[in-house]
Design an enzyme around this catalytic site. Structure first.
Site, mmCIF file in Angstrom:
data_model
loop_
_atom_site.group_PDB
_atom_site.id
_atom_site.type_symbol
_atom_site.label_atom_id
_atom_site.label_comp_id
_atom_site.label_asym_id
_atom_site.label_seq_id
_atom_site.Cartn_x
_atom_site.Cartn_y
_atom_site.Cartn_z
ATOM 1 N N GLU A 137 4.962 12.759 -6.910
ATOM 2 C CA GLU A 137 5.866 11.910 -6.133
ATOM 3 C C GLU A 137 6.636 10.947 -7.037
ATOM 4 O OE1 GLU A 137 5.516 9.919 -1.785
ATOM 5 O OE2 GLU A 137 4.034 9.242 -3.220
ATOM 6 N N GLY A 275 -2.596 4.437 -7.006
ATOM 7 C CA GLY A 275 -3.905 4.313 -6.407
ATOM 8 C C GLY A 275 -4.424 5.672 -5.984
ATOM 9 N N GLU A 278 -1.400 11.718 -1.489
ATOM 10 C CA GLU A 278 -1.817 12.390 -0.267
ATOM 11 C C GLU A 278 -1.616 13.897 -0.243
ATOM 12 O OE1 GLU A 278 2.509 10.932 0.669
ATOM 13 O OE2 GLU A 278 0.797 10.212 -0.485
ATOM 14 N N HIS A 309 -6.023 5.445 4.039
ATOM 15 C CA HIS A 309 -4.562 5.462 3.880
ATOM 16 C C HIS A 309 -4.084 6.883 3.584
ATOM 17 C CE1 HIS A 309 -0.712 3.695 2.050
ATOM 18 N NE2 HIS A 309 -0.721 4.929 1.590
ATOM 19 N N GLU A 310 -4.722 7.514 2.601
ATOM 20 C CA GLU A 310 -4.295 8.872 2.242
ATOM 21 C C GLU A 310 -4.574 9.859 3.384
ATOM 22 O OE1 GLU A 310 -2.477 8.977 -0.340
ATOM 23 O OE2 GLU A 310 -3.050 6.937 -0.875
ATOM 24 N N HIS A 313 -1.904 9.904 5.914
ATOM 25 C CA HIS A 313 -0.747 10.672 5.443
ATOM 26 C C HIS A 313 -0.800 12.144 5.862
ATOM 27 C CE1 HIS A 313 1.718 7.993 3.161
ATOM 28 N NE2 HIS A 313 0.787 7.672 2.265
ATOM 29 N N GLU A 332 4.722 5.658 4.419
ATOM 30 C CA GLU A 332 3.938 4.649 3.697
ATOM 31 C C GLU A 332 3.571 3.448 4.561
ATOM 32 O OE1 GLU A 332 2.398 5.292 1.225
ATOM 33 O OE2 GLU A 332 3.496 6.920 0.266
#
Length: 866
Positions: A137, A275, A278, A309-310, A313, A332
């Site tokens: 990304e 960090g 995804e 969080h991932e 996604h 995001e």
């Protein structure tokens, strides 16, 4: 390279012309070990053969495929061989005279990466093992295989990989090894940037997630987690799997769309720039989330938040993807919000909103007050813009605004909107309007005006209470005043809670004890002044907290009486979220030069020791360090440093033996220790002559002590070499490099500067470590000569290095510690004479300039208080 910076206009033209039916990608990674071209100055390469089947809406038209590679061996379009020297320019392959249906085959030698972009290759110094992983990304899959590198040209992928004997290879789909080749199941239609390959002798652990839905349907998801063999003794995969299963349960309960990508592997990989990422079916994380030493609950909470969080996604970003990077927030912001939302409701970390208010939002507040701030839906002209937009606006402000949206439309309307959004757009691409339309359906609210105010404008509002009392000492009128910066004058609609706090005794009556909320009103704040009629007649408050419960995104201000209450007894607030909101507000006042830095430091010294939430305490330590380094008057820094070190040592000795508070205060003490007595304490803790009951000095803590000892000239090169021998690992090497660059010597600084600015031999992780060691607040005089050099080299560095390394150098080496009007003038002079420099480079310099100007204003405020 020419053409490497794809523009939005080019992407739109290509999307209108082409549609992709599928990819077949064959990689030969056996060159990862054995003889290496990179020893002779040539990049180490691997063979990449890609077959793309695609259609063209205008037969006869010309387009291009993306590939960044040292060499292309062969190109074939519809069975016709093309001359690579004519069609490949280093980043693009020209495709002339396209047919209605096309097949492109590209055979290339692609380069392994040392910067964390593309196919990253890492050699473990501990055992010599080689590990590979990909990170793409926003646009680095073209460094691994030929493709159409933009998010809206989705397609299914089939990968096959040849790897060294004894290795295991993973990709997005399930794989198996036959005849020496790893072949992976075809993926669902996904974007180029979330395809992935991980390969090497990784330590791999498995588990299974099982779910039976109400209709009797059974879902079984194979789970995997991996790390380098050297980290296996520290790998608490059981906790990772527990959070993973809790997250999958939560998202299945609320999204009504089963996890769509088959298996769920999670790889913790070395030298990672982010960090996490995804990639569907194969999420990658930085390996620092595997803890080699004792850490606090906040570290486990942070890891859980990133895991969730991932996972969010998989729906927001992977299943449904934005058309172009303008709408990066569609994935995001949602993932950032959902990470905290799911963590609070589904895991043991039920205080996650406290961390969100105190930590994530501080990132957003900073970003939203920079000259480069932008609406959540941004104007992204090209890939360089996109790279810089992975920022506090897109993540933390967007998530904060979504929290406000939930308050605005209601929780169930929000979740039902998400469910409809997934079902209507599965495996497709969306824009802002696609989401707003479903939310308007489910809530009945006018989303267009809400979107204009919150998503399409920049800047942060401040909310200040005004309290008028009657003759009996009760509230005659309480109003909320909303203000905006001149540069971004938009006033927004806020759904907020107003909390009134008073001191209570043990019986809950008025007294001199704890500060507790006794009244609350939830209202819509619109325009410059809103009267809160519900609170008229209430007893006079000691503290008015606007945005209690943290429903909206704003800077909280205080009336004079409330500020006096906080100065006298901030630690008496019993509710941890309210306390965190007050700390955050006071930090914003400090950054805005409305509260002297020394006053903030004093508040930390008096009240941080009573902070129950360990994540908040760690933020307070970070803020206190920043206050001293950047916002305190220069003549007070020595005094402030001594006060912080004395306070930290006092708190670590008073903390419960073996507690996370003891560990946190110990690390803070190490970070501020500077005089001989303080450094002697660190030496004693290091060699065992000094003991603190319950404090276990593990390897990570040893490095934390060595860093200030190196910075102040106590630990020399020999001591650091001896410590590396004790911890001869990748982590140990990073620590040693940082400590070496931190030593107080002109020769050391010259060597560190040259290794980062004049050479590209260091990996991304060691560049980061060197920069961190180079810039030390106590060494302003040593690094002063590099202020001029910085402006001489940054344009060349930006042109010659990868964008990730360029960003690290431009941000990390900006002379922020040379905090004088002269540095501000030098920055302005560079900007004035480099108006044609790449916009992304100018943005980084403009942001650093703004931070410096803010620091100087803070120093003036602090000096006036002295």
């Amino acid at each position: 390279m020419p053409g490497e910076n794809l523009t939005r206009d080019e992407a739109q033209e290509r999307a209108a012309l082409l549609s992709v039916d599928g990819y077949e990608v064959s990689l030969d990674l056996r060159s990862a070990i054995g003889e290496s071209g990179d020893l002779a100055g040539e990049p180490r390469t691997f063979r990449s053969v890609t077959t793309i089947r695609f259609r063209c809406a205008d037969p006869g038209a010309t387009s291009f495929a993306d590939l960044v590679a040292p060499r292309v061996t062969a190109v074939s379009l519809n069975g016709k061989d093309l001359d690579p020297s004519e069609v490949f320019d280093g980043s693009r392959i020209t495709l002339d005279d396209l047919a209605a249906e096309n097949e492109l085959v590209v055979d290339a030698q692609c380069a392994y990466s040392r910067t964390g972009e593309g196919m990253h290759r890492f050699v473990d110094p501990e055992d010599g093992e080689v590990y590979l992983y990909t990170q793409y990304e926003p646009a680095d899959s073209r460094r691994v295989f030929a493709n159409f590198e933009q998010p809206d040209l989705k397609a299914p992928y089939r990968f096959e990989v040849r790897a060294p004997e004894g290795w295991v290879v993973w990709s997005n789909g399930v794989g198996e090894r036959t005849d020496g080749v790893w072949r992976f199941a075809e993926t669902k239609p996904i974007s180029t940037y979330i395809t992935a390959v991980v390969a090497g002798p990784y330590h791999y652990v498995t588990d299974t997630y099982e779910r039976v839905f109400e209709d009797g349907t059974r879902l079984e998801i194979p789970l995997g987690a991996m790390c380098r063999k050297g980290l296996a003794p520290y790998f608490d995969s059981d906790d990772v799997f527990e959070i993973t299963k809790q997250g999958l349960d939560f998202f299945h309960d609320h999204f009504d769309y089963p996890y769509p990508f088959g298996k769920y592997d999670q790889a913790f990989v070395p030298e990672y720039n982010l960090g996490a990422m995804e990639n569907p079916g194969l999420v990658t994380f930085r390996e620092e989330f595997i803890f080699r030493g004792k850490v606090t609950r906040a570290s486990y909470e942070r890891r859980a938040n990133v895991v969730l969080h991932e996972m969010a996604h998989m729906w927001f970003g992977d299943l449904v993807t934005m058309v172009w990077w303008d709408d990066l927030w569609l994935k995001e912001s949602f993932a950032d919000f959902m990470g905290s939302f799911s963590m609070v409701e589904a895991t043991r970390f039920t205080n996650g909103w406290v961390t969100f208010a105190n930590n994530r939002k501080s990132w957003a507040y900073r970003a939203d007050q920079l000259p480069s701030t932008h609406p959540i839906t941004a104007d992204i002209r090209d890939l360089e813009d996109a790279k810089l937009n992975f920022d506090g606006i897109t993540y933390a402000k967007g998530a904060s605004v979504l929290k406000q949206l939930v308050a605005y439309v209601g929780r169930e309307a929000f979740l039902e909107g998400a469910r409809r959004y997934f079902k209507r757009n599965a495996y497709g691409n969306t824009k802002l309007g696609d989401l707003l339309s479903v939310l308007e359906e489910t809530s009945g609210r006018d989303m267009a005006s809400w979107s204009r105010a919150w998503l399409q404008t920049a800047g942060v509002n401040s909310l200040t209470p005004q309290v008028l009392l009657d003759a009996e000492g009760r509230i005659d009128e309480l109003a909320v005043v909303q203000e905006a910066a001149e540069s971004h004058p938009e006033l927004r609609p806020h759904r907020v809670a107003i909390g009134l706090y008073r001191r209570t005794d043990a019986n809950g009556e008025g007294g001199s004890g704890a500060l507790e909320r006794y009244a609350r009103a939830e209202v819509d704040v619109n325009g410059p002044r809103t009267v809160v009629a519900e609170l008229a007649g209430a007893e006079a408050p000691a503290l008015v907290l606007v945005n209690d419960d943290d429903l909206t995104y704003c800077k909280i201000r205080f009336d004079a009486a409330s500020l006096d209450t906080l100065r006298a007894g901030l630690g008496d607030i019993t509710d941890p979220l309210a306390r965190a909101l007050c700390w955050s507000a006071l930090w914003n006042l400090t950054r805005d030069a409305l509260l002297p830095a020394r006053d903030f430091v004093d508040l930390v010294l008096r009240f941080a020791g009573r902070e129950s939430d360990i994540g908040v305490l760690q933020m307070l330590h970070a803020w206190a360090g920043s206050a001293l380094t950047h916002y305190a008057a220069p003549q007070w820094r020595e005094t402030g440093g001594r006060l912080l070190a004395e306070g930290a040592l006092r708190e670590l000795r008073a903390a419960e033996a073996g507690s996370q508070h003891q560990l946190t205060w110990t690390r803070f003490f190490a970070s501020v220790a500077s005089d001989e007595a303080e450094l002697t304490v660190l030496q004693g803790l290091l060699n065992g002559s000094e003991k603190v009951d319950g404090l276990e000095v593990d390897q990570e803590l040893r490095w934390a002590f060595l860093e200030p000892l190196a910075t102040h000239g106590v630990a020399d090169e020999g001591a650091l070499a001896a410590e590396l021998a004790r911890d001869d690992t990748a982590s140990g090497k990073r620590h040693q490099v940082r400590c070496l660059a931190a030593r107080p010597s002109a020769a050391v600084k010259a060597q560190a500067w040259a290794s980062v600015v004049q050479s590209d031999k260091l990996s991304n992780a060691l560049v980061e470590a060197t920069i961190a060691g180079f810039a030390r607040p106590s060494q302003r005089e040593l690094t002063a000569p590099y202020a001029v050099k910085y402006f001489e080299v940054i344009e060349r560095v930006w042109a010659e290095r990868s964008i990730q390394i360029g960003m690290d150098v431009v941000r990390g080496l900006f002379p922020s510690l040379q905090d004088s009007p002269g540095t501000l003038e030098a920055t302005d002079a560079w900007l004035a004479s480099h108006e044609s420099a790449p916009p992304a480079l100018r943005r980084l310099v403009i942001e650093a300039r703004d931070d410096l100007a803010r620091a100087l204003r803070g120093q003036e405020c602090d000096a006036a208080a002295g």
